[in-house]
Design an enzyme around this catalytic site. Structure first.
Site, PDB file in Angstrom:
ATOM      1  NE  ARG A 140      -3.363  -3.431  13.251  1.00 19.79           N
ATOM      2  CZ  ARG A 140      -4.010  -2.774  12.285  1.00 19.79           C
ATOM      3  NH1 ARG A 140      -5.058  -3.300  11.719  1.00 19.79           N
ATOM      4  NH2 ARG A 140      -3.579  -1.600  11.877  1.00 19.79           N
ATOM      5  NE  ARG A 191      -1.577   3.986  14.014  1.00 16.87           N
ATOM      6  CZ  ARG A 191      -1.941   4.885  13.105  1.00 16.87           C
ATOM      7  NH1 ARG A 191      -1.796   6.176  13.338  1.00 16.87           N
ATOM      8  NH2 ARG A 191      -2.473   4.489  11.981  1.00 16.87           N
ATOM      9  NE  ARG A 244      -7.159   6.545  11.365  1.00 12.39           N
ATOM     10  CZ  ARG A 244      -6.795   5.396  10.828  1.00 12.39           C
ATOM     11  NH1 ARG A 244      -7.296   5.018   9.673  1.00 12.39           N
ATOM     12  NH2 ARG A 244      -5.929   4.617  11.432  1.00 12.39           N
ATOM     13  CE  LYS A 289      -2.998  -2.387   7.490  1.00 15.51           C
ATOM     14  NZ  LYS A 289      -1.910  -1.517   7.968  1.00 15.51           N
ATOM     15  NE  ARG A 342      -4.858   7.711   7.849  1.00 24.38           N
ATOM     16  CZ  ARG A 342      -4.778   6.384   7.954  1.00 24.38           C
ATOM     17  NH1 ARG A 342      -5.306   5.630   7.011  1.00 24.38           N
ATOM     18  NH2 ARG A 342      -4.176   5.818   8.972  1.00 24.38           N
TER      19      ARG A 342
HETATM   20  P1  B4P Z   1      -4.080   3.610   4.551  1.00 20.28           P
HETATM   21  O1  B4P Z   1      -4.284   2.765   3.360  1.00 20.28           O
HETATM   22  O2  B4P Z   1      -5.310   4.243   5.088  1.00 20.28           O
HETATM   23  O3  B4P Z   1      -3.331   2.918   5.734  1.00 20.28           O
HETATM   24  P2  B4P Z   1      -3.627   1.602   6.531  1.00 20.28           P
HETATM   25  O4  B4P Z   1      -2.374   0.797   6.335  1.00 20.28           O
HETATM   26  O5  B4P Z   1      -4.911   0.967   6.125  1.00 20.28           O
HETATM   27  O6  B4P Z   1      -3.830   2.183   8.005  1.00 20.28           O
HETATM   28  P3  B4P Z   1      -3.770   1.709   9.503  1.00 20.28           P
HETATM   29  O7  B4P Z   1      -3.009   0.439   9.662  1.00 20.28           O
HETATM   30  O8  B4P Z   1      -3.246   2.896  10.218  1.00 20.28           O
HETATM   31  O9  B4P Z   1      -5.257   1.579   9.962  1.00 20.28           O
HETATM   32  P4  B4P Z   1      -6.286   0.530  10.532  1.00 20.28           P
HETATM   33  O10 B4P Z   1      -7.586   1.140  10.225  1.00 20.28           O
HETATM   34  O11 B4P Z   1      -6.046  -0.853  10.012  1.00 20.28           O
HETATM   35  O12 B4P Z   1      -3.023   4.718   4.137  1.00 20.28           O
HETATM   36  C1  B4P Z   1      -2.615   5.754   4.997  1.00 20.28           C
HETATM   37  C2  B4P Z   1      -2.532   7.079   4.243  1.00 20.28           C
HETATM   38  O13 B4P Z   1      -1.566   7.005   3.206  1.00 20.28           O
HETATM   39  C3  B4P Z   1      -3.836   7.493   3.573  1.00 20.28           C
HETATM   40  O14 B4P Z   1      -4.062   8.858   3.819  1.00 20.28           O
HETATM   41  C4  B4P Z   1      -3.604   7.254   2.094  1.00 20.28           C
HETATM   42  O15 B4P Z   1      -4.290   8.177   1.267  1.00 20.28           O
HETATM   43  C5  B4P Z   1      -2.103   7.439   1.970  1.00 20.28           C
HETATM   44  N1  B4P Z   1      -1.513   6.595   0.934  1.00 20.28           N
HETATM   45  C6  B4P Z   1      -1.788   5.286   0.718  1.00 20.28           C
HETATM   46  N2  B4P Z   1      -1.035   4.825  -0.306  1.00 20.28           N
HETATM   47  C7  B4P Z   1      -0.240   5.873  -0.711  1.00 20.28           C
HETATM   48  C8  B4P Z   1       0.757   6.030  -1.727  1.00 20.28           C
HETATM   49  N3  B4P Z   1       1.114   5.020  -2.542  1.00 20.28           N
HETATM   50  N4  B4P Z   1       1.353   7.234  -1.852  1.00 20.28           N
HETATM   51  C9  B4P Z   1       1.004   8.270  -1.044  1.00 20.28           C
HETATM   52  N5  B4P Z   1       0.057   8.185  -0.084  1.00 20.28           N
HETATM   53  C10 B4P Z   1      -0.573   7.002   0.087  1.00 20.28           C
HETATM   54  O16 B4P Z   1      -6.041   0.465  12.123  1.00 20.28           O
HETATM   55  C11 B4P Z   1      -6.271   1.539  13.018  1.00 20.28           C
HETATM   56  C12 B4P Z   1      -6.212   1.062  14.488  1.00 20.28           C
HETATM   57  O17 B4P Z   1      -7.336   0.160  14.761  1.00 20.28           O
HETATM   58  C13 B4P Z   1      -4.992   0.243  14.931  1.00 20.28           C
HETATM   59  O18 B4P Z   1      -3.899   1.066  15.295  1.00 20.28           O
HETATM   60  C14 B4P Z   1      -5.581  -0.556  16.152  1.00 20.28           C
HETATM   61  O19 B4P Z   1      -5.639   0.227  17.315  1.00 20.28           O
HETATM   62  C15 B4P Z   1      -6.994  -0.869  15.718  1.00 20.28           C
HETATM   63  N6  B4P Z   1      -7.132  -2.193  15.073  1.00 20.28           N
HETATM   64  C16 B4P Z   1      -7.523  -2.394  13.771  1.00 20.28           C
HETATM   65  N7  B4P Z   1      -7.533  -3.715  13.478  1.00 20.28           N
HETATM   66  C17 B4P Z   1      -7.124  -4.371  14.615  1.00 20.28           C
HETATM   67  C18 B4P Z   1      -6.903  -5.743  14.924  1.00 20.28           C
HETATM   68  N8  B4P Z   1      -7.092  -6.708  14.016  1.00 20.28           N
HETATM   69  N9  B4P Z   1      -6.479  -6.064  16.168  1.00 20.28           N
HETATM   70  C19 B4P Z   1      -6.295  -5.113  17.101  1.00 20.28           C
HETATM   71  N10 B4P Z   1      -6.471  -3.782  16.864  1.00 20.28           N
HETATM   72  C20 B4P Z   1      -6.874  -3.403  15.633  1.00 20.28           C
END
Ligand code: B4P
Length: 192
Positions: A89, A146, A134, A14, A128
Site C-alpha cells: 500500500r 481512506r 466494520r 480486492k 458493507r
Molecule cells: P471488498 O472487496 O471487501 O473491498 P476491499 O477493496 O478489499 O477493501 P478495503 O481496501 O477497504 O480493505 P482492506 O481489508 O484491504 O469490497 C467492499 C464491498 O463491496 C464488499 O461489501 C463487497 O461485497 C462489495 N462489492 C465488491 N465488489 C462489488 C461489485 N462488483 N458490485 C457491488 N458490490 C461489490 O483494508 C482495511 C484497512 O486495513 C486499511 O484501511 C488500513 O488501515 C489497513 N491495512 C490493510 N493493509 C495495509 C497495508 N498493507 N499497509 C497499511 N495498512 C493496511
C-alpha cells in the site's frame, strides 16, 4: 510460482475477487487487512495498537505489514503462487515485497488494478457497513479519508509497477461475476 498483486482503492473489490481467484487458481491469498482484523479480534497487543489507526482510515506502519507478509510467505508450501490483496500500500512496502520475493527466487508477475468510480466505492462501503459493521466503513468521513490516503500513498505504486511492465488495468465496474471473468482472462495468460 506466479505472483499477482490485486490492487485498487478501498471498496474496489480486492477482497471479494481475491477469495474466488485464489480458489480457482490454487493461489495463496494474503490479505493484510484480514491479518490485521484477526489480530484485533484475538485481542493481541498488536491488534490493540492497530485498531485505532485502522478505525481512522489511516495506514498501519510499513514494518508491521512487511513482517506479517514475510512470515506468511515463509510458512506457505505447495501453492501455484501468491495473490497479494491490499499489500503493498506504499512504495516502501512495494520495494520490501520485491526484495522479499527476489531473495526467495520469485517476482511480482502481474499487478491487476481495479478501476472503480468514486461514488460506487462509497456506495459499496456503506452497504458493507450495514452488513458487517466494520468500524472503518461506518463513518463517511473515514471512507473519504481512506480514499484520500489511497490517492496520496498507494496510487504512486502504479507508476512504479508500470515502469516494471507489470501494471494491468481492469474495469472494476459491474457485477462481481463480470469482474471475476475480466480478472480471470488476464490471469490465465500467466498460469498454465
Ligand atoms: P471488498 O472487496 O471487501 O473491498 P476491499 O477493496 O478489499 O477493501 P478495503 O481496501 O477497504 O480493505 P482492506 O481489508 O484491504 O469490497 C467492499 C464491498 O463491496 C464488499 O461489501 C463487497 O461485497 C462489495 N462489492 C465488491 N465488489 C462489488 C461489485 N462488483 N458490485 C457491488 N458490490 C461489490 O483494508 C482495511 C484497512 O486495513 C486499511 O484501511 C488500513 O488501515 C489497513 N491495512 C490493510 N493493509 C495495509 C497495508 N498493507 N499497509 C497499511 N495498512 C493496511
Amino acid at each position: 510460482m506466479v505472483n499477482f498483486l490485486i490492487f485498487g482503492p478501498p471498496g474496489s473489490g480486492k477482497g471479494t475477487q481475491s477469495v474466488r481467484l485464489a480458489e480457482k487458481y490454487n493461489l495463496t491469498h494474503l490479505s493484510t487487512g484480514d491479518m490485521l482484523r484477526a489480530e484485533i479480534s484475538a485481542g493481541t497487543e498488536l491488534g490493540k495498537k492497530m485498531s485505532s489507526i485502522m478505525s481512522k482510515g489511516e495506514l498501519v506502519p510499513d514494518e508491521v505489514v512487511i513482517e506479517m507478509i514475510a512470515s506468511k510467505i515463509d510458512s506457505t508450501k505447495g501453492c501455484a503462487g501468491f495473490l497479494f490483496d491490499g499489500f503493498p500500500r506504499t512504495v516502501a512496502q512495494t520495494i520490501a515485497l520485491e526484495k522479499m520475493l527476489n531473495d526467495r527466487g520469485m517476482k511480482i508477475d502481474s499487478m491487476l488494478v481495479l478501476d472503480v468510480d468514486h461514488d460506487e466505492l462509497v456506495k459499496r462501503l456503506i452497504t458493507r457497513a450495514e452488513l458487517s459493521g466494520r468500524p472503518d466503513d461506518k463513518d463517511p468521513n473515514v471512507i473519504e479519508n481512506r480514499i484520500d490516503v489511497y490517492k496520496e500513498k498507494t496510487e504512486p505504486i502504479i507508476d512504479y509497477c508500470r515502469k516494471r511492465g507489470t501494471y494491468q488495468p481492469v474495469n472494476g465496474m459491474g457485477s462481481i461475476e463480470d469482474i471475476f471473468e475480466r480478472l480471470s482472462r488476464n490471469m490465465k495468460r500467466y498460469l498454465k
